[in-house]
Design an enzyme around this catalytic site. Structure first.
Site, PDB file in Angstrom:
ATOM      1  CG  ASP A 293      -1.675   1.207   1.462  1.00 32.49           C
ATOM      2  OD1 ASP A 293      -2.314   1.661   0.493  1.00 32.49           O
ATOM      3  OD2 ASP A 293      -1.670   1.757   2.594  1.00 32.49           O
TER       4      ASP A 293
ATOM      5  CG  ASP B 110      -1.815   7.407   0.831  1.00 32.48           C
ATOM      6  OD1 ASP B 110      -0.943   8.202   0.472  1.00 32.48           O
ATOM      7  OD2 ASP B 110      -2.856   7.188   0.179  1.00 32.48           O
TER       8      ASP B 110
ATOM      9  CE  LYS C 212      -4.551   5.698   9.321  1.00 36.97           C
ATOM     10  NZ  LYS C 212      -3.680   5.116  10.359  1.00 36.97           N
TER      11      LYS C 212
HETATM   12  C1  G6P Z   1      -5.831   5.737   0.323  1.00 34.49           C
HETATM   13  C2  G6P Z   1      -5.860   6.387   1.688  1.00 34.49           C
HETATM   14  C3  G6P Z   1      -7.221   6.947   1.996  1.00 34.49           C
HETATM   15  C4  G6P Z   1      -7.700   7.812   0.852  1.00 34.49           C
HETATM   16  C5  G6P Z   1      -7.789   6.975  -0.422  1.00 34.49           C
HETATM   17  C6  G6P Z   1      -8.274   7.767  -1.615  1.00 34.49           C
HETATM   18  O1  G6P Z   1      -6.413   4.490   0.430  1.00 34.49           O
HETATM   19  O2  G6P Z   1      -5.526   5.460   2.701  1.00 34.49           O
HETATM   20  O3  G6P Z   1      -7.138   7.697   3.190  1.00 34.49           O
HETATM   21  O4  G6P Z   1      -8.953   8.381   1.139  1.00 34.49           O
HETATM   22  O5  G6P Z   1      -6.502   6.471  -0.679  1.00 34.49           O
HETATM   23  O6  G6P Z   1      -7.298   8.727  -1.913  1.00 34.49           O
HETATM   24  P1  G6P Z   1      -7.460   9.919  -2.929  1.00 34.49           P
HETATM   25  O7  G6P Z   1      -6.087  10.495  -2.983  1.00 34.49           O
HETATM   26  O8  G6P Z   1      -7.888   9.328  -4.225  1.00 34.49           O
HETATM   27  O9  G6P Z   1      -8.470  10.837  -2.372  1.00 34.49           O
HETATM   28 MG    MG Z   2      -2.642   3.082   3.693  1.00 36.85          MG
END
Ligand code: G6P
Ligand code: MG
Length: 225
Positions: free
Chosen positions: A8, A10, A44
């Protein structure tokens, strides 16, 4: 045997989970919704629009589709602002070394992020080259906890899902990895991520001894199947 590791982004490779939280918190404050780090755990790994819906649930508010998208876009603008100011030092320590060691062992490396900003983050931090395959939120219909993104990453690598090990900091991500039939390491607290096969505090804490343990588990599971 573990033939591929799927990361993953983030909260696993780089500290962007904090920026997602700060941006959602800013929006929550504007809307007068109480929003804690604990509430943030639910956001998340899930998609931007699903995160917006969870925030609305937390605040007990309803909004039109238009309003919902407008506010989610606003959050995204703030998130991108934070990300643009990031420096390469915000890549978690030990991540590059870990990926190099895995590659030396002949393991394929992919990224599976629900974020539509994943490529921007990789680009800004000059880490696109770490990954053989990148899958992100622009390539899927169903976000984590659905297994779609993990299955797509495995397919692009040409590796059977049962030979893949996923690194995830989100409960939704762990559920997705398990639903894909993969093994999973949780990054964070045991209490939060107990569904993972193993939990470590930081990505860089993963050792080749742990990989050997996973190989033994994979072998056992695959002979039982
Ligand atoms: C990741 C993060 C989330 C986030 C999602 C969508 O999974 O963990 O916190 O909301 O991505 O991200 P974006 O950048 O497309 O809004
Ligand atoms: Mg993550």
């Amino acid at each position: 045997m573990i033939k591929a590791v799927i990361f993953d982004l983030d909260g696993v490779i780089v500290d962007t989970a904090r920026y997602h939280f700060l941006a959602w918190k800013r929006l929550a404050d504007e809307l007068g919704i109480k929003f804690t780090e604990e509430d943030n755990e639910r956001l998340k790994g899930v998609s931007r629009i699903r995160s917006m819906e969870i925030l609305m649930e937390l605040g007990g508010i309803t909004l039109s589709q238009y309003e919902k998208e407008k506010l989610a876009n606003k959050k995204n603008t703030w998130f991108v602002d934070y990300v643009e100011r990031m420096i390469p030092e915000e890549i978690y320590s030990g991540v590059r070394v870990l990926i190099e060691k895995l590659k030396e062992r002949g393991i394929h490396i992919a990224l599976a992020s629900s974020s539509k900003n994943a490529r921007t983050v990789l680009h800004l931090l000059h880490i696109q080259n770490l990954f053989e395959v990148v899958t992100d939120g622009t390539m899927i219909t169903h976000s984590k906890p659905d297994p779609e993104i993990f299955l797509l990453a495995a397919e692009k690598l040409g590796i059977d899902p049962k030979d893949c090990l996923v690194f995830e900091d989100a409960e939704a991500g762990i559920e997705g990895a398990l639903a894909a039939g993969m093994l999973c390491v949780g990054i964070g607290s045991q209490e939060q991520l107990f569904k993972a096969h193993k939990v470590i505090r930081h990505t860089g804490d993963f050792t080749m001894e742990m990989l050997d343990e996973f190989n033994a588990v994979a072998l056992k599971l695959n002979t039982e199947r």
